[in-house]
Design a protein around this motif. Sequence first.
Motif, PDB file in Angstrom:
ATOM      1  N   PRO A  56       0.747  -1.043   0.109  1.00 35.03           N
ATOM      2  CA  PRO A  56       0.002   0.168   0.150  1.00 35.03           C
ATOM      3  C   PRO A  56       0.775   1.171  -0.102  1.00 35.03           C
ATOM      4  CG  PRO A  56       0.077  -1.059   2.162  1.00 35.03           C
ATOM      5  CD  PRO A  56       0.564  -2.039   1.132  1.00 35.03           C
ATOM      6  N   GLU A  57       0.259   2.198  -0.609  1.00 37.94           N
ATOM      7  CA  GLU A  57       1.083   3.559  -0.651  1.00 37.94           C
ATOM      8  C   GLU A  57       1.263   4.354   0.642  1.00 37.94           C
ATOM      9  OE1 GLU A  57      -1.133   5.666  -3.464  1.00 37.94           O
ATOM     10  OE2 GLU A  57      -0.878   4.680  -5.088  1.00 37.94           O
ATOM     11  N   THR A  58       0.190   4.281   1.428  1.00 32.32           N
ATOM     12  CA  THR A  58       0.255   4.841   2.842  1.00 32.32           C
ATOM     13  C   THR A  58      -0.377   3.593   3.763  1.00 32.32           C
ATOM     14  OG1 THR A  58      -2.135   5.470   2.561  1.00 32.32           O
ATOM     15  CG2 THR A  58      -0.177   7.046   2.039  1.00 32.32           C
ATOM     16  N   VAL A  59       0.094   3.997   5.212  1.00 31.46           N
ATOM     17  CA  VAL A  59      -0.605   2.690   6.115  1.00 31.46           C
ATOM     18  C   VAL A  59      -1.094   3.463   7.172  1.00 31.46           C
ATOM     19  CG1 VAL A  59       1.017   0.891   5.280  1.00 31.46           C
ATOM     20  CG2 VAL A  59       1.664   2.445   7.057  1.00 31.46           C
ATOM     21  N   ASP A  60      -2.078   3.097   7.793  1.00 31.76           N
ATOM     22  CA  ASP A  60      -3.031   3.582   8.848  1.00 31.76           C
ATOM     23  C   ASP A  60      -2.004   3.549   9.998  1.00 31.76           C
ATOM     24  OD1 ASP A  60      -5.103   3.343   7.270  1.00 31.76           O
ATOM     25  OD2 ASP A  60      -6.058   1.728   8.250  1.00 31.76           O
ATOM     26  N   GLN A  61      -2.445   4.251  11.121  1.00 28.44           N
ATOM     27  CA  GLN A  61      -1.642   4.367  12.290  1.00 28.44           C
ATOM     28  C   GLN A  61      -1.300   3.035  12.875  1.00 28.44           C
ATOM     29  OE1 GLN A  61      -2.878   6.838  15.397  1.00 28.44           O
ATOM     30  NE2 GLN A  61      -1.221   6.844  16.624  1.00 28.44           N
ATOM     31  N   GLY A  62      -0.118   2.600  13.215  1.00 27.13           N
ATOM     32  CA  GLY A  62       0.192   1.178  13.751  1.00 27.13           C
ATOM     33  C   GLY A  62       0.894   0.610  12.466  1.00 27.13           C
ATOM     34  N   GLY A  63       0.806   0.722  11.179  1.00 26.94           N
ATOM     35  CA  GLY A  63       1.473  -0.010  10.166  1.00 26.94           C
ATOM     36  C   GLY A  63       1.147  -1.171   9.761  1.00 26.94           C
ATOM     37  N   TYR A  64      -0.060  -1.815   9.818  1.00 28.54           N
ATOM     38  CA  TYR A  64      -0.221  -3.089   9.373  1.00 28.54           C
ATOM     39  C   TYR A  64      -1.068  -2.971   8.109  1.00 28.54           C
ATOM     40  CZ  TYR A  64       1.163  -5.229  13.929  1.00 28.54           C
ATOM     41  OH  TYR A  64       1.944  -5.766  14.839  1.00 28.54           O
ATOM     42  N   TYR A  65      -1.753  -1.926   7.758  1.00 25.11           N
ATOM     43  CA  TYR A  65      -2.640  -2.172   6.616  1.00 25.11           C
ATOM     44  C   TYR A  65      -3.015  -0.746   6.425  1.00 25.11           C
ATOM     45  CZ  TYR A  65      -5.983  -2.029  10.329  1.00 25.11           C
ATOM     46  OH  TYR A  65      -6.557  -1.821  11.350  1.00 25.11           O
ATOM     47  N   GLU A  66      -3.538  -0.405   5.018  1.00 28.22           N
ATOM     48  CA  GLU A  66      -4.347   0.627   4.716  1.00 28.22           C
ATOM     49  C   GLU A  66      -5.647   0.352   4.411  1.00 28.22           C
ATOM     50  OE1 GLU A  66      -4.774   3.842   0.818  1.00 28.22           O
ATOM     51  OE2 GLU A  66      -2.857   2.262   0.812  1.00 28.22           O
ATOM     52  N   SER A  67      -6.606   1.037   5.209  1.00 29.48           N
ATOM     53  CA  SER A  67      -7.831   0.874   5.095  1.00 29.48           C
ATOM     54  C   SER A  67      -8.635   1.777   4.263  1.00 29.48           C
ATOM     55  CB  SER A  67      -8.576   0.842   6.430  1.00 29.48           C
ATOM     56  OG  SER A  67      -8.548   2.371   7.113  1.00 29.48           O
ATOM     57  N   ILE A  68      -9.503   1.156   3.225  1.00 28.09           N
ATOM     58  CA  ILE A  68     -10.092   1.884   2.131  1.00 28.09           C
ATOM     59  C   ILE A  68     -11.745   1.413   2.097  1.00 28.09           C
ATOM     60  CG2 ILE A  68      -8.168   2.254   0.889  1.00 28.09           C
ATOM     61  CD1 ILE A  68      -8.813  -0.024  -0.854  1.00 28.09           C
ATOM     62  N   SER A  69     -12.409   2.520   1.775  1.00 27.25           N
ATOM     63  CA  SER A  69     -13.951   2.250   1.553  1.00 27.25           C
ATOM     64  C   SER A  69     -14.035   1.120   0.822  1.00 27.25           C
ATOM     65  CB  SER A  69     -14.758   3.588   1.150  1.00 27.25           C
ATOM     66  OG  SER A  69     -14.375   3.818  -0.146  1.00 27.25           O
ATOM     67  N   TRP A  70     -15.335   0.693   0.598  1.00 28.59           N
ATOM     68  CA  TRP A  70     -15.585  -0.589  -0.139  1.00 28.59           C
ATOM     69  C   TRP A  70     -15.795   0.095  -1.730  1.00 28.59           C
ATOM     70  CZ3 TRP A  70     -15.465  -5.627  -0.387  1.00 28.59           C
ATOM     71  CH2 TRP A  70     -15.349  -6.123   0.794  1.00 28.59           C
ATOM     72  N   GLU A  71     -16.163   1.544  -1.601  1.00 31.69           N
ATOM     73  CA  GLU A  71     -16.331   2.201  -2.882  1.00 31.69           C
ATOM     74  C   GLU A  71     -15.049   2.314  -3.795  1.00 31.69           C
ATOM     75  OE1 GLU A  71     -19.708   2.345  -0.523  1.00 31.69           O
ATOM     76  OE2 GLU A  71     -17.718   3.201   0.087  1.00 31.69           O
ATOM     77  N   LYS A  72     -13.875   2.152  -3.048  1.00 31.02           N
ATOM     78  CA  LYS A  72     -12.495   2.512  -3.639  1.00 31.02           C
ATOM     79  C   LYS A  72     -11.767   1.103  -3.668  1.00 31.02           C
ATOM     80  CE  LYS A  72     -12.804   7.190  -2.541  1.00 31.02           C
ATOM     81  NZ  LYS A  72     -12.087   8.600  -1.532  1.00 31.02           N
ATOM     82  N   ILE A  73     -12.417   0.140  -3.793  1.00 29.82           N
ATOM     83  CA  ILE A  73     -11.517  -1.129  -3.416  1.00 29.82           C
ATOM     84  C   ILE A  73     -10.788  -1.745  -4.677  1.00 29.82           C
ATOM     85  CG2 ILE A  73     -12.651  -2.235  -1.736  1.00 29.82           C
ATOM     86  CD1 ILE A  73     -14.005  -4.065  -3.549  1.00 29.82           C
ATOM     87  N   ASP A  74     -10.996  -0.899  -5.765  1.00 25.64           N
ATOM     88  CA  ASP A  74     -10.078  -1.162  -6.706  1.00 25.64           C
ATOM     89  C   ASP A  74      -8.904  -0.338  -7.107  1.00 25.64           C
ATOM     90  OD1 ASP A  74     -11.354   1.235  -7.265  1.00 25.64           O
ATOM     91  OD2 ASP A  74     -12.240   0.996  -9.228  1.00 25.64           O
ATOM     92  N   LYS A  75      -8.535   0.564  -5.965  1.00 24.40           N
ATOM     93  CA  LYS A  75      -7.276   1.416  -5.928  1.00 24.40           C
ATOM     94  C   LYS A  75      -6.161   0.786  -6.292  1.00 24.40           C
ATOM     95  CE  LYS A  75      -4.500   4.454  -2.806  1.00 24.40           C
ATOM     96  NZ  LYS A  75      -4.558   4.925  -1.313  1.00 24.40           N
ATOM     97  N   TYR A  76      -6.136  -0.652  -5.617  1.00 24.81           N
ATOM     98  CA  TYR A  76      -4.860  -1.733  -6.283  1.00 24.81           C
ATOM     99  C   TYR A  76      -5.347  -2.728  -7.164  1.00 24.81           C
ATOM    100  CZ  TYR A  76      -2.782   1.157  -2.264  1.00 24.81           C
ATOM    101  OH  TYR A  76      -2.406   2.035  -1.456  1.00 24.81           O
ATOM    102  N   ALA A  77      -5.065  -2.499  -8.447  1.00 27.72           N
ATOM    103  CA  ALA A  77      -5.478  -3.705  -9.283  1.00 27.72           C
ATOM    104  C   ALA A  77      -4.581  -4.994  -9.024  1.00 27.72           C
ATOM    105  CB  ALA A  77      -5.299  -2.982 -10.787  1.00 27.72           C
TER     106      ALA A  77
END
Length: 348
Positions: free
Chosen positions: A260-281
């Motif tokens: 992921p380009e950015t990660v949430d605080q904590g570093g484990y993952y980037e959370s995205i909305s279901w509307e944008k789940i195509d961000k990473y093909a």
Amino acid sequence: MTPDHPLPRRGFLAATGAMLLLAGCGTSQSASPSPSASPGTGQSTGPSQAAGPWSYTDDRGKKIELPQRPTRIVTQVSAGAALWDFGVRPIGLFGPHKLADGGRDPEAGEIDVSTVQTIGNVWDEFNIEKYISLQPELLVSGMYIKDQLWYVPEKSKEQIEAVAPTIGINFAGRSGEEVIGKYSELAGLLGADLGAPAITEAKARYDRALAELKAFASAQGELKILFAGASPDLFYICHPPEFPDLKLVTEGAGVKLIVPETVDQGGYYESISWEKIDKYAADALFIDARAQSMKVEEMAKKPTWGKLPAVKAGQVYPWRAEARYSYQGYAIMLEELVANLKKVKRVL
């Protein structure tokens, strides 16, 4: 991964900046306490071998010193599953080890859950009275967050730690092989026979599976592979360097995964909305498959899910997000992973 492995269990939690997941439910049958055992036989190593002072310094820098080797051990389920494979038999478990139907949760590995006491089976559940009644000599748990024992409730931490010494094994930023090494070392100090056939055979099987994964990596080409988990509200893109299994897959074996380009605080993952789940093909998706995680069948009800290239191509596979940290556990996980990776075809 999730807060149960920092990935979505029944939903992500906020815990010191890292959202982590939850776990199962149920209770186990009572059992007679059993000491550390030899892997190949399941027999006790015996009181005489436990004589003399015992010490261990954990990943918090905390030194535990006892008059003799502890045999009455209570563990978080991930720690218990790993130690069990190395020949150590806990007398009590907390964390998801029994499913709603009474069956064994996959996170429990090969533990015979009918022979251990249940101290807790879901997030934030820890029966202190039962814990005290077992007269534990040691508690062992992993840590996804610095100095925080996984599944030990913060509100009860001081009371729990006053009962018996605790050991924390760090997972964050460490490869699966390193974590296996830590549990192997601890098991040996607890009396396990690390040269037992079950252990050496498992190590050979693990080595073969890792070699196959490296062979895949060398031929991977431009395949885009994504590991993720989900909750009803968010889709979680995993940050491979933070997860022991994915760190081994990428840095240890050389497999290229989407980061992921950015990660949430904590570093484990980037959370995205279901509307944008195509961000990473991605050509293929590997989805957290733990019992308490959001199922692919549930994800299929989201309008955006079916539009993903990997979903259209039928290239969605399980991610064993909390494979137990033993050679047996990782060999099984790697074998399945390699088999599925070999099926992936480029669709982008």
